[in-house]
Enzyme design. Sequence first.
Site, PDB file in Angstrom:
ATOM      1  N   TYR A   1     -32.345  15.788   8.337  1.00 54.02           N
ATOM      2  CA  TYR A   1     -32.929  14.592   8.940  1.00 54.02           C
ATOM      3  C   TYR A   1     -33.966  14.926  10.009  1.00 54.02           C
ATOM      4  CZ  TYR A   1     -29.052  12.256   6.641  1.00 54.02           C
ATOM      5  OH  TYR A   1     -28.166  11.795   5.701  1.00 54.02           O
TER       6      TYR A   1
ATOM      7  N   HIS B   1     -20.621  14.990  10.440  1.00 51.58           N
ATOM      8  CA  HIS B   1     -20.899  16.205   9.676  1.00 51.58           C
ATOM      9  C   HIS B   1     -20.114  17.380  10.267  1.00 51.58           C
ATOM     10  CE1 HIS B   1     -25.044  14.736   8.028  1.00 51.58           C
ATOM     11  NE2 HIS B   1     -24.044  14.410   7.242  1.00 51.58           N
TER      12      HIS B   1
ATOM     13  N   ARG C   1     -27.733   5.162   6.150  1.00 51.52           N
ATOM     14  CA  ARG C   1     -27.273   6.366   6.858  1.00 51.52           C
ATOM     15  C   ARG C   1     -28.456   7.294   7.143  1.00 51.52           C
ATOM     16  NH1 ARG C   1     -22.540   9.166   7.865  1.00 51.52           N
ATOM     17  NH2 ARG C   1     -22.409  11.369   7.313  1.00 51.52           N
TER      18      ARG C   1
ATOM     19  N   ARG D   1     -20.856   5.852   5.989  1.00 52.18           N
ATOM     20  CA  ARG D   1     -20.927   5.871   4.533  1.00 52.18           C
ATOM     21  C   ARG D   1     -20.340   4.572   3.981  1.00 52.18           C
ATOM     22  NH1 ARG D   1     -18.683  10.801   6.300  1.00 52.18           N
ATOM     23  NH2 ARG D   1     -19.951  12.655   5.831  1.00 52.18           N
TER      24      ARG D   1
ATOM     25  N   LYS E   1     -14.542  11.779   5.679  1.00 52.74           N
ATOM     26  CA  LYS E   1     -14.053  12.712   4.667  1.00 52.74           C
ATOM     27  C   LYS E   1     -12.927  13.564   5.238  1.00 52.74           C
ATOM     28  CE  LYS E   1     -18.366  13.138   2.040  1.00 52.74           C
ATOM     29  NZ  LYS E   1     -19.423  14.050   1.552  1.00 52.74           N
TER      30      LYS E   1
ATOM     31  N   HIS F   1     -26.386   4.507   1.250  1.00 52.14           N
ATOM     32  CA  HIS F   1     -26.633   5.770   1.945  1.00 52.14           C
ATOM     33  C   HIS F   1     -28.011   5.801   2.606  1.00 52.14           C
ATOM     34  CE1 HIS F   1     -23.938   9.129   2.331  1.00 52.14           C
ATOM     35  NE2 HIS F   1     -24.944   9.986   2.325  1.00 52.14           N
TER      36      HIS F   1
END
Length: 299
Positions: A280, A271, A248, A149, A173, A245
């Site tokens: 995806y 994730h 990504r 990211r 994150k 993004h």
Amino acid sequence: MENVKKSLILFVEYLQIEKNYSQYTIVNYTANIEEFALFMKEEGLAELKQVTYQDIRLFLTKLYQQKLSRRTIAKKISSLRSFYKFLNREKVLNDNPFALVSLPKKDGKIPSFLYEKELELLFSVSDLTTPLGQRNQALLEMLYATGIRASECEGLKIQDADLFMGTILVTGKGNKQRYVPFGSFAQEALELYLRDGRKKLLKQGNLHDSIFVNNRGNPLKAGGIRHILNEIVKKSASSLHIHPHMFRHTFATHLLNEGADLRSVQELLGHTHLSSTQIYTHVSKDQLKKTYMAHHPRA
């Protein structure tokens, strides 16, 4: 509305200290709560404890009238639900009327990604004899090679890059860390930039360990990354509309199209849930036809 302001200050501290959320996420949460506070004022609701389920239904109606996407509305409701949940935990409030609200289903749009020819065009425009050109090339290569990211790229430090192993330590994150490998193209671009361009961009007194820097030698921020990508597109004379993004999305799509398994891509992207990675699993029509022709017995 004084109690809303005080509660919001406490909530922001919680997001910063306990949840370790990025500043970008905190700004979005704050904006969503302030928007609801404005709605409360318009409806004559002076305190958070006065809000009922019916008030929230009215708030949702107003959001839909603004023709916002389901994804945007879901994010707003999720922010407010978390806000109330935190206030319940702190004994500020006893109820959470947002717990009764079901989030609207997401639009299910397929993420935009770049084709290899489009990438080649972007990779060909930077002048590698200049410090900024070296930085831009290294930035492009790393975004595509790792799928990180913009906020993660912003936080990369010199010590995070292992050029011998070809891996980078990424802090994602919730302060979760993961190692992501990168290939020879990214390694070559990064080595050139660190050896030459970055040293020239650093000004006297700019002692920091951020990998990517701006033209003043300061750490490059996510907004600066977006600006650089826009400038690269202009130089390529392309009609593409890209954002960080998208690299990504492209990283994940290309890996899956070439046969990578979903769990591995999930780990590389950082994730928590596999469902986040499953968006995806779309493939281009050309790739789908290629797979069919190669493997179907009667193709």
